[in-house]
Design a protein around this motif. Structure first.
Motif, mmCIF file in Angstrom:
data_model
loop_
_atom_site.group_PDB
_atom_site.id
_atom_site.type_symbol
_atom_site.label_atom_id
_atom_site.label_comp_id
_atom_site.label_asym_id
_atom_site.label_seq_id
_atom_site.Cartn_x
_atom_site.Cartn_y
_atom_site.Cartn_z
ATOM 1 N N PRO A 50 0.831 -1.211 0.000
ATOM 2 C CA PRO A 50 0.000 0.000 0.000
ATOM 3 C C PRO A 50 0.861 1.256 0.000
ATOM 4 N N GLU A 51 0.270 2.358 -0.368
ATOM 5 C CA GLU A 51 0.976 3.634 -0.297
ATOM 6 C C GLU A 51 1.236 3.996 1.167
ATOM 7 N N PRO A 52 2.366 4.615 1.458
ATOM 8 C CA PRO A 52 2.627 5.039 2.840
ATOM 9 C C PRO A 52 1.565 6.022 3.318
ATOM 10 N N THR A 53 1.223 5.923 4.579
ATOM 11 C CA THR A 53 0.260 6.841 5.173
ATOM 12 C C THR A 53 0.973 8.090 5.679
ATOM 13 N N ALA A 54 0.189 9.072 6.066
ATOM 14 C CA ALA A 54 0.768 10.280 6.666
ATOM 15 C C ALA A 54 1.536 9.923 7.935
ATOM 16 N N GLU A 55 1.040 8.927 8.668
ATOM 17 C CA GLU A 55 1.733 8.490 9.880
ATOM 18 C C GLU A 55 3.091 7.888 9.548
ATOM 19 N N ASP A 56 3.154 7.098 8.474
ATOM 20 C CA ASP A 56 4.431 6.519 8.052
ATOM 21 C C ASP A 56 5.459 7.612 7.758
ATOM 22 N N ILE A 57 5.036 8.615 7.012
ATOM 23 C CA ILE A 57 5.949 9.704 6.641
ATOM 24 C C ILE A 57 6.399 10.465 7.882
ATOM 25 N N GLU A 58 5.473 10.689 8.800
ATOM 26 C CA GLU A 58 5.817 11.405 10.031
ATOM 27 C C GLU A 58 6.831 10.611 10.857
ATOM 28 N N ILE A 59 6.626 9.299 10.956
ATOM 29 C CA ILE A 59 7.572 8.457 11.696
ATOM 30 C C ILE A 59 8.959 8.552 11.072
ATOM 31 N N PHE A 60 9.014 8.473 9.748
ATOM 32 C CA PHE A 60 10.314 8.517 9.073
ATOM 33 C C PHE A 60 10.996 9.864 9.292
ATOM 34 N N LYS A 61 10.235 10.933 9.220
ATOM 35 C CA LYS A 61 10.826 12.255 9.449
ATOM 36 C C LYS A 61 11.307 12.399 10.892
#
Length: 275
Positions: free
Chosen positions: A177-188
Protein backbone atom coordinates in the motif's frame (compact mmCIF):
# COMPACT_ATOMS: atom_id res chain seq x y z
CA UNK A 1 -0.32 -11.54 5.42
CA UNK A 2 -2.34 -14.61 6.31
CA UNK A 3 -2.41 -14.75 10.12
CA UNK A 4 -2.89 -18.51 10.33
CA UNK A 5 0.07 -19.17 8.04
CA UNK A 6 2.25 -16.72 9.96
CA UNK A 7 1.32 -18.41 13.23
CA UNK A 8 2.26 -21.82 11.82
CA UNK A 9 5.66 -20.47 10.77
CA UNK A 10 6.31 -18.78 14.10
CA UNK A 11 5.30 -21.83 16.17
CA UNK A 12 7.87 -23.85 14.23
CA UNK A 13 10.82 -21.74 15.37
CA UNK A 14 9.86 -19.68 18.41
CA UNK A 15 8.40 -20.20 21.88
CA UNK A 16 9.65 -17.51 24.26
CA UNK A 17 12.92 -17.89 22.36
CA UNK A 18 14.37 -20.12 19.67
CA UNK A 19 13.16 -23.73 19.59
CA UNK A 20 16.16 -26.06 19.33
CA UNK A 21 16.56 -27.49 15.84
CA UNK A 22 15.84 -31.14 16.82
CA UNK A 23 12.52 -30.06 18.37
CA UNK A 24 11.30 -28.06 15.38
CA UNK A 25 8.38 -29.68 13.63
CA UNK A 26 5.36 -28.65 11.62
CA UNK A 27 2.18 -30.62 11.14
CA UNK A 28 2.12 -31.66 7.45
CA UNK A 29 -1.35 -30.19 6.86
CA UNK A 30 -0.31 -26.93 8.52
CA UNK A 31 2.84 -26.83 6.41
CA UNK A 32 0.84 -27.25 3.22
CA UNK A 33 -1.47 -24.45 4.30
CA UNK A 34 1.41 -22.08 5.08
CA UNK A 35 3.07 -23.04 1.81
CA UNK A 36 -0.11 -22.21 -0.12
CA UNK A 37 0.11 -18.69 1.34
CA UNK A 38 3.80 -18.29 0.38
CA UNK A 39 4.80 -18.16 4.04
CA UNK A 40 6.59 -21.53 4.19
CA UNK A 41 8.51 -23.34 1.49
CA UNK A 42 10.00 -26.67 0.53
CA UNK A 43 13.77 -26.96 1.06
CA UNK A 44 15.69 -25.38 -1.81
CA UNK A 45 18.71 -26.80 -3.60
CA UNK A 46 20.33 -24.26 -5.90
CA UNK A 47 23.82 -23.38 -7.10
CA UNK A 48 25.52 -20.04 -6.58
CA UNK A 49 25.35 -19.33 -10.31
CA UNK A 50 21.64 -20.13 -10.59
CA UNK A 51 20.89 -18.10 -7.47
CA UNK A 52 22.66 -15.12 -9.01
CA UNK A 53 20.87 -15.61 -12.33
CA UNK A 54 17.49 -15.68 -10.57
CA UNK A 55 18.30 -12.43 -8.76
CA UNK A 56 19.19 -10.73 -12.04
CA UNK A 57 15.91 -11.93 -13.57
CA UNK A 58 13.87 -10.48 -10.70
CA UNK A 59 15.61 -7.12 -10.37
CA UNK A 60 14.16 -5.46 -13.51
CA UNK A 61 10.64 -6.33 -12.34
CA UNK A 62 11.01 -4.35 -9.09
CA UNK A 63 11.10 -0.57 -9.16
CA UNK A 64 13.00 1.55 -6.69
CA UNK A 65 9.69 3.23 -5.88
CA UNK A 66 8.18 -0.09 -4.78
CA UNK A 67 11.15 -0.76 -2.51
CA UNK A 68 10.92 2.71 -0.93
CA UNK A 69 7.15 2.41 -0.56
CA UNK A 70 7.51 -0.98 1.12
CA UNK A 71 10.01 0.40 3.62
CA UNK A 72 7.92 3.43 4.53
CA UNK A 73 4.69 1.45 4.73
CA UNK A 74 6.36 -0.88 7.24
CA UNK A 75 6.91 1.84 9.82
CA UNK A 76 3.43 2.17 11.31
CA UNK A 77 2.18 -1.29 10.32
CA UNK A 78 5.28 -3.12 11.64
CA UNK A 79 5.33 -5.23 8.49
CA UNK A 80 9.01 -5.92 8.96
CA UNK A 81 9.13 -8.19 5.92
CA UNK A 82 8.38 -5.16 3.76
CA UNK A 83 11.16 -3.24 5.51
CA UNK A 84 13.78 -5.89 4.81
CA UNK A 85 13.67 -5.64 1.03
CA UNK A 86 15.25 -2.17 0.89
CA UNK A 87 18.62 -3.57 1.95
CA UNK A 88 18.29 -6.64 -0.27
CA UNK A 89 17.49 -4.45 -3.29
CA UNK A 90 20.51 -2.24 -2.62
CA UNK A 91 22.78 -5.29 -2.28
CA UNK A 92 21.36 -6.93 -5.42
CA UNK A 93 22.02 -3.77 -7.43
CA UNK A 94 25.71 -4.10 -6.60
CA UNK A 95 26.04 -7.70 -7.70
CA UNK A 96 27.87 -8.34 -10.97
CA UNK A 97 27.44 -11.32 -13.31
CA UNK A 98 30.05 -13.96 -12.52
CA UNK A 99 30.62 -17.63 -11.86
CA UNK A 100 31.42 -19.02 -8.43
CA UNK A 101 35.09 -18.34 -7.71
CA UNK A 102 36.30 -20.31 -4.72
CA UNK A 103 38.43 -18.70 -2.01
CA UNK A 104 39.16 -19.74 1.56
CA UNK A 105 36.86 -18.06 4.08
CA UNK A 106 37.95 -19.79 7.27
CA UNK A 107 40.21 -22.43 8.79
CA UNK A 108 40.28 -24.45 12.01
CA UNK A 109 43.34 -26.00 13.58
CA UNK A 110 43.93 -28.79 16.08
CA UNK A 111 46.07 -28.73 19.22
CA UNK A 112 49.21 -29.51 17.24
CA UNK A 113 48.56 -26.86 14.63
CA UNK A 114 47.20 -29.24 12.03
CA UNK A 115 44.39 -27.99 9.83
CA UNK A 116 41.13 -29.69 10.84
CA UNK A 117 38.62 -27.76 8.74
CA UNK A 118 38.59 -25.31 5.88
CA UNK A 119 35.59 -23.38 4.56
CA UNK A 120 35.12 -21.56 1.28
CA UNK A 121 33.07 -18.78 -0.23
CA UNK A 122 32.83 -16.94 -3.54
CA UNK A 123 35.69 -14.46 -3.79
CA UNK A 124 33.90 -12.15 -6.22
CA UNK A 125 30.86 -11.90 -3.93
CA UNK A 126 33.14 -11.42 -0.93
CA UNK A 127 35.01 -8.53 -2.53
CA UNK A 128 31.86 -6.52 -3.25
CA UNK A 129 30.83 -3.81 -0.80
CA UNK A 130 30.15 -5.25 2.68
CA UNK A 131 31.29 -8.71 1.55
CA UNK A 132 28.42 -10.75 0.12
CA UNK A 133 28.37 -14.38 1.30
CA UNK A 134 27.94 -16.73 -1.64
CA UNK A 135 28.08 -20.51 -1.19
CA UNK A 136 28.99 -22.78 -4.11
CA UNK A 137 25.77 -24.73 -3.67
CA UNK A 138 22.84 -24.46 -1.31
CA UNK A 139 21.70 -27.98 -0.48
CA UNK A 140 18.20 -28.42 0.97
CA UNK A 141 18.34 -24.86 2.26
CA UNK A 142 15.77 -24.05 4.95
CA UNK A 143 14.04 -20.98 3.55
CA UNK A 144 11.51 -21.04 6.36
CA UNK A 145 13.94 -19.93 9.04
CA UNK A 146 15.02 -17.10 6.73
CA UNK A 147 11.41 -16.04 6.26
CA UNK A 148 10.76 -16.28 10.00
CA UNK A 149 13.66 -13.89 10.68
CA UNK A 150 12.47 -11.64 7.87
CA UNK A 151 8.95 -11.35 9.28
CA UNK A 152 9.91 -11.16 12.97
CA UNK A 153 12.82 -8.71 12.81
CA UNK A 154 13.15 -7.44 9.25
CA UNK A 155 15.86 -9.93 8.28
CA UNK A 156 19.14 -10.75 9.99
CA UNK A 157 21.06 -12.21 7.05
CA UNK A 158 21.27 -9.32 4.62
CA UNK A 159 24.32 -9.91 2.49
CA UNK A 160 23.81 -13.65 2.14
CA UNK A 161 23.06 -14.47 -1.47
CA UNK A 162 20.27 -16.94 -0.70
CA UNK A 163 18.52 -14.42 1.56
CA UNK A 164 18.72 -11.72 -1.11
CA UNK A 165 16.96 -14.05 -3.53
CA UNK A 166 14.19 -14.98 -1.08
CA UNK A 167 13.61 -11.38 -0.01
CA UNK A 168 13.29 -10.11 -3.58
CA UNK A 169 11.04 -13.02 -4.59
CA UNK A 170 8.65 -12.16 -1.78
CA UNK A 171 8.70 -8.45 -2.55
CA UNK A 172 7.99 -9.20 -6.20
CA UNK A 173 4.63 -10.80 -5.37
CA UNK A 174 3.72 -8.50 -2.47
CA UNK A 175 0.95 -5.93 -2.76
CA UNK A 176 2.34 -2.84 -1.06
CA UNK A 177 0.00 0.00 0.00
CA UNK A 178 0.98 3.63 -0.30
CA UNK A 179 2.63 5.04 2.84
CA UNK A 180 0.26 6.84 5.17
CA UNK A 181 0.77 10.28 6.67
CA UNK A 182 1.73 8.49 9.88
CA UNK A 183 4.43 6.52 8.05
CA UNK A 184 5.95 9.70 6.64
CA UNK A 185 5.82 11.41 10.03
CA UNK A 186 7.57 8.46 11.70
CA UNK A 187 10.31 8.52 9.07
CA UNK A 188 10.83 12.26 9.45
CA UNK A 189 11.04 11.82 13.22
CA UNK A 190 13.69 9.15 12.71
CA UNK A 191 15.67 11.55 10.53
CA UNK A 192 15.31 14.32 13.11
CA UNK A 193 16.74 12.07 15.81
CA UNK A 194 19.64 11.11 13.55
CA UNK A 195 20.34 14.75 12.69
CA UNK A 196 20.41 15.77 16.36
CA UNK A 197 22.74 12.96 17.43
CA UNK A 198 25.73 13.97 19.50
CA UNK A 199 28.98 13.87 17.49
CA UNK A 200 30.40 10.98 19.51
CA UNK A 201 27.24 8.85 19.53
CA UNK A 202 27.72 5.22 18.54
CA UNK A 203 25.07 3.14 16.73
CA UNK A 204 23.92 1.70 20.06
CA UNK A 205 23.02 5.17 21.30
CA UNK A 206 21.05 5.87 18.15
CA UNK A 207 19.15 2.61 18.61
CA UNK A 208 18.07 3.68 22.09
CA UNK A 209 17.14 7.19 20.93
CA UNK A 210 14.90 5.83 18.17
CA UNK A 211 12.64 4.16 20.73
CA UNK A 212 10.73 7.45 21.00
CA UNK A 213 10.14 7.68 17.24
CA UNK A 214 8.81 4.26 16.31
CA UNK A 215 6.92 1.49 18.06
CA UNK A 216 9.49 -1.29 18.07
CA UNK A 217 11.67 -3.68 20.01
CA UNK A 218 15.41 -3.24 20.46
CA UNK A 219 16.12 -5.91 17.83
CA UNK A 220 13.75 -4.27 15.35
CA UNK A 221 15.48 -0.92 15.81
CA UNK A 222 18.90 -2.49 15.32
CA UNK A 223 17.81 -3.99 12.00
CA UNK A 224 16.21 -0.67 11.00
CA UNK A 225 19.53 1.10 11.60
CA UNK A 226 21.42 -1.60 9.71
CA UNK A 227 19.11 -1.21 6.71
CA UNK A 228 19.61 2.57 6.66
CA UNK A 229 23.36 2.03 6.85
CA UNK A 230 23.32 -0.61 4.13
CA UNK A 231 21.76 1.84 1.66
CA UNK A 232 24.18 4.62 2.69
CA UNK A 233 21.69 6.88 4.47
CA UNK A 234 23.80 6.27 7.58
CA UNK A 235 27.17 6.61 5.88
CA UNK A 236 30.38 6.77 7.93
CA UNK A 237 32.77 9.58 7.12
CA UNK A 238 35.58 7.15 7.95
CA UNK A 239 36.02 3.38 8.18
CA UNK A 240 39.14 3.75 10.32
CA UNK A 241 37.30 4.38 13.57
CA UNK A 242 37.71 2.10 16.59
CA UNK A 243 34.90 -0.19 17.64
CA UNK A 244 33.51 -0.18 21.16
CA UNK A 245 33.71 -3.58 22.80
CA UNK A 246 32.23 -6.61 21.08
CA UNK A 247 29.98 -5.50 18.24
CA UNK A 248 27.62 -7.51 16.05
CA UNK A 249 26.91 -4.60 13.70
CA UNK A 250 27.40 -5.37 10.01
CA UNK A 251 26.74 -2.17 8.04
CA UNK A 252 26.59 0.62 10.62
CA UNK A 253 29.60 -0.21 12.80
CA UNK A 254 31.68 2.84 11.80
CA UNK A 255 28.87 5.41 11.78
CA UNK A 256 29.05 8.11 14.46
CA UNK A 257 26.63 10.86 15.43
CA UNK A 258 28.72 13.50 13.70
CA UNK A 259 27.94 11.82 10.35
CA UNK A 260 24.20 12.58 10.66
CA UNK A 261 22.51 11.23 7.51
CA UNK A 262 23.45 11.24 3.84
CA UNK A 263 21.03 13.53 2.00
CA UNK A 264 22.03 12.23 -1.43
CA UNK A 265 21.07 8.66 -0.54
CA UNK A 266 17.93 9.90 1.21
CA UNK A 267 16.80 11.76 -1.90
CA UNK A 268 17.61 8.81 -4.15
CA UNK A 269 15.13 6.55 -2.37
CA UNK A 270 12.72 8.85 -0.58
CA UNK A 271 12.99 12.24 -2.28
CA UNK A 272 9.35 12.44 -3.34
CA UNK A 273 8.20 11.85 0.24
CA UNK A 274 10.48 14.49 1.77
CA UNK A 275 8.80 17.50 0.16
Amino acid sequence: MDKKAKNILFKTYWKNGWIDAPQRQTNPADFEYAKSKSIMFDPLTISHDQCLENIFEILPTISMDKVATAFLSSLSSRRLDWRSSLASYFIAKRLVPHHYTQVVSGQSFGENGEETHISHTCGICRDLKYGIIGEKKYQNEDLNVLNFERIKWGGVRHGQLIYTLLDLQQLQIAEIPEPTAEDIEIFKNILDIISTSQPTDYPGTLEKNLSTAIKSTKDERKILIEILACIDILKPASYERPSRGKSDWTFVEYWRGEDKYNEEALNTYFGKYMK
